[in-house]
Write a protein that holds these residues in place. Structure first.
Motif, short mmCIF file in Angstrom:
data_model
loop_
_atom_site.label_atom_id
_atom_site.label_comp_id
_atom_site.label_asym_id
_atom_site.label_seq_id
_atom_site.Cartn_x
_atom_site.Cartn_y
_atom_site.Cartn_z
N VAL A 199 0.85 -1.19 0.00
CA VAL A 199 0.00 0.00 0.00
C VAL A 199 0.88 1.24 0.00
N GLU A 200 0.56 2.19 -0.87
CA GLU A 200 1.42 3.36 -1.05
C GLU A 200 1.45 4.26 0.17
N SER A 201 0.29 4.45 0.81
CA SER A 201 0.21 5.32 1.99
C SER A 201 -0.27 4.49 3.17
N PRO A 202 0.64 3.74 3.81
CA PRO A 202 0.24 2.80 4.87
C PRO A 202 -0.20 3.49 6.15
N TRP A 203 -0.99 2.76 6.93
CA TRP A 203 -1.52 3.29 8.18
C TRP A 203 -0.43 3.47 9.23
N GLY A 204 -0.76 4.33 10.20
CA GLY A 204 0.06 4.46 11.39
C GLY A 204 -0.54 3.64 12.51
N PHE A 205 0.02 3.77 13.69
CA PHE A 205 -0.42 2.96 14.83
C PHE A 205 -1.89 3.24 15.15
N MET A 206 -2.68 2.19 15.13
CA MET A 206 -4.11 2.22 15.44
C MET A 206 -4.94 3.08 14.49
N GLU A 207 -4.38 3.46 13.34
CA GLU A 207 -5.14 4.26 12.39
C GLU A 207 -6.27 3.46 11.78
N TRP A 208 -6.09 2.15 11.71
CA TRP A 208 -7.13 1.27 11.15
C TRP A 208 -8.43 1.33 11.93
N ILE A 209 -8.37 1.81 13.19
CA ILE A 209 -9.58 1.85 14.00
C ILE A 209 -10.58 2.86 13.45
N THR A 210 -10.11 3.81 12.61
CA THR A 210 -11.02 4.79 12.02
C THR A 210 -12.02 4.13 11.08
N CYS A 211 -11.66 2.94 10.58
CA CYS A 211 -12.58 2.23 9.69
C CYS A 211 -13.82 1.73 10.43
N LEU A 212 -13.75 1.70 11.75
CA LEU A 212 -14.89 1.23 12.55
C LEU A 212 -15.97 2.30 12.65
N PHE A 213 -15.58 3.55 12.36
CA PHE A 213 -16.55 4.64 12.45
C PHE A 213 -17.14 4.90 11.07
N ARG A 214 -18.41 4.81 10.97
CA ARG A 214 -19.08 5.00 9.69
C ARG A 214 -18.89 6.43 9.20
N GLY A 215 -18.52 6.55 7.91
CA GLY A 215 -18.34 7.86 7.30
C GLY A 215 -16.96 8.43 7.49
N LYS A 216 -16.06 7.73 8.22
CA LYS A 216 -14.70 8.22 8.43
C LYS A 216 -13.73 7.17 7.96
N LYS A 217 -12.91 7.54 6.98
CA LYS A 217 -11.90 6.64 6.45
C LYS A 217 -10.58 7.39 6.34
N SER A 218 -9.54 6.67 6.66
CA SER A 218 -8.21 7.26 6.48
C SER A 218 -7.89 7.31 5.00
N PRO A 219 -6.93 8.12 4.57
CA PRO A 219 -6.56 8.16 3.15
C PRO A 219 -6.17 6.80 2.61
N ALA A 220 -5.48 5.99 3.42
CA ALA A 220 -5.08 4.66 2.96
C ALA A 220 -6.30 3.77 2.77
N ALA A 221 -7.26 3.87 3.70
CA ALA A 221 -8.46 3.05 3.58
C ALA A 221 -9.27 3.46 2.36
N GLN A 222 -9.35 4.76 2.11
CA GLN A 222 -10.08 5.24 0.94
C GLN A 222 -9.43 4.75 -0.35
N MET A 223 -8.11 4.71 -0.38
CA MET A 223 -7.40 4.26 -1.57
C MET A 223 -7.68 2.77 -1.82
N ILE A 224 -7.68 1.98 -0.72
CA ILE A 224 -7.95 0.56 -0.87
C ILE A 224 -9.37 0.34 -1.39
N HIS A 225 -10.32 1.16 -0.88
CA HIS A 225 -11.70 1.04 -1.32
C HIS A 225 -11.83 1.38 -2.81
N ASN A 226 -11.14 2.41 -3.25
CA ASN A 226 -11.19 2.81 -4.67
C ASN A 226 -10.60 1.75 -5.56
N GLN A 227 -9.51 1.11 -5.11
CA GLN A 227 -8.86 0.08 -5.93
C GLN A 227 -9.76 -1.16 -6.05
#
Length: 254
Positions: A224-252
């Motif tokens: 992944v080009e823009s990997p997460w930082g520590f515990m950044e993945w937890i933002t995926c648990l909140f609806r409507g909030k995605k980190s830039p890396a998560a958004q990129m994975i979703h688009n791909q």
């Protein structure tokens, strides 16, 4: 009949921190710092525009203090082919050079400070890590090191837990905990009206380190080009909030 030898008039002009000396048709520039794009060439010379005249760089020597470099310019011959590129020498060009040097020094200082925290830089969240590129830190590289650091901290939790248990067996009072309990030298964290037992803090820390290590390592394996930082993945648990890396994975994936 008397003859008089007259030398060409000399004019000295300051250009920012540089000093320009004009003697007849020749121009000598004593530059406080080196101009990075100025190279002496036998062929494919690049014209240097100074004032309303055009020159070429004939010679470059070491300057006399406080100047770093001395440049010698000659008038541009009429029979020279005009290249597509050119160089302008004026107050603006010198100011840009000095600003770039100052910025480079700031970046070097910042890198020297950040290098002390290198194992933990990858724990910063993705957008923050992207800003570290100016200091020479590649997001994917520092993330890989931080994953290893996270794994090491997880092992330390286990080591301290075993050490506390083995030590407490000698006193007859069983003490359970990890790094936090070992450094706090207390069973509870006093928050005024509330008290938190530190063993649960160590348990929560171990679980976070374990999950973070697995999730970010799996992402690291996918390049992944823009990997997460520590515990950044937890933002995926909140609806409507995605980190830039998560958004990129979703688009791909879509």
């Amino acid at each position: 009949m008397e003859t008089t030898n007259q030398s060409p008039a000399t004019e000295t002009i300051p250009v920012g921190p540089d000093l320009v000396t004009i003697t007849g048709s020749q121009v000598t520039i004593d530059a406080l710092h080196e101009m990075p794009d100025w190279q002496v060439r036998g062929f494919t010379r690049i014209p240097v525009y100074f004032g309303d005249r055009k020159y070429f760089l004939r010679e470059k020597t070491e300057g006399q203090k406080p100047y770093a470099v001395r440049y010698f310019l000659e008038p541009w011959p009429d029979d020279y082919k005009q290249p597509k590129t050119f160089i302008s020498y004026d107050e603006e060009a010198v100011a840009e050079r000095e600003a770039a040097i100052k910025s480079g020094r700031v970046d070097d200082l910042g890198r020297a400070v950040l290098i002390l925290l290198y194992p933990f830089l990858g724990m910063l969240w993705s957008r923050t890590k992207e800003k570290l590129v100016r200091f020479g830190f590649v997001s994917r590289s520092i993330t890989g090191v931080s994953i290893f650091t996270t794994f090491g901290l997880m092992l330390l939790e286990g080591v301290f837990a075993k050490m506390l248990i083995m030590t407490s067996l000698r006193t007859g009072k069983i003490v359970i905990g990890g790094m936090v309990r070992a450094f706090a030298q207390s069973d509870y964290l006093n928050l005024g009206l509330f008290q938190i037992r530190l063993v649960w803090v160590d348990v929560a820390l171990f679980v976070c380190l374990f999950l973070d290590c697995i999730i970010r390592y799996s992402q690291h394996l996918r390049d992944v080009e823009s990997p997460w930082g520590f515990m950044e993945w937890i933002t995926c648990l909140f609806r409507g909030k995605k980190s830039p890396a998560a958004q990129m994975i979703h688009n791909q994936s879509s």
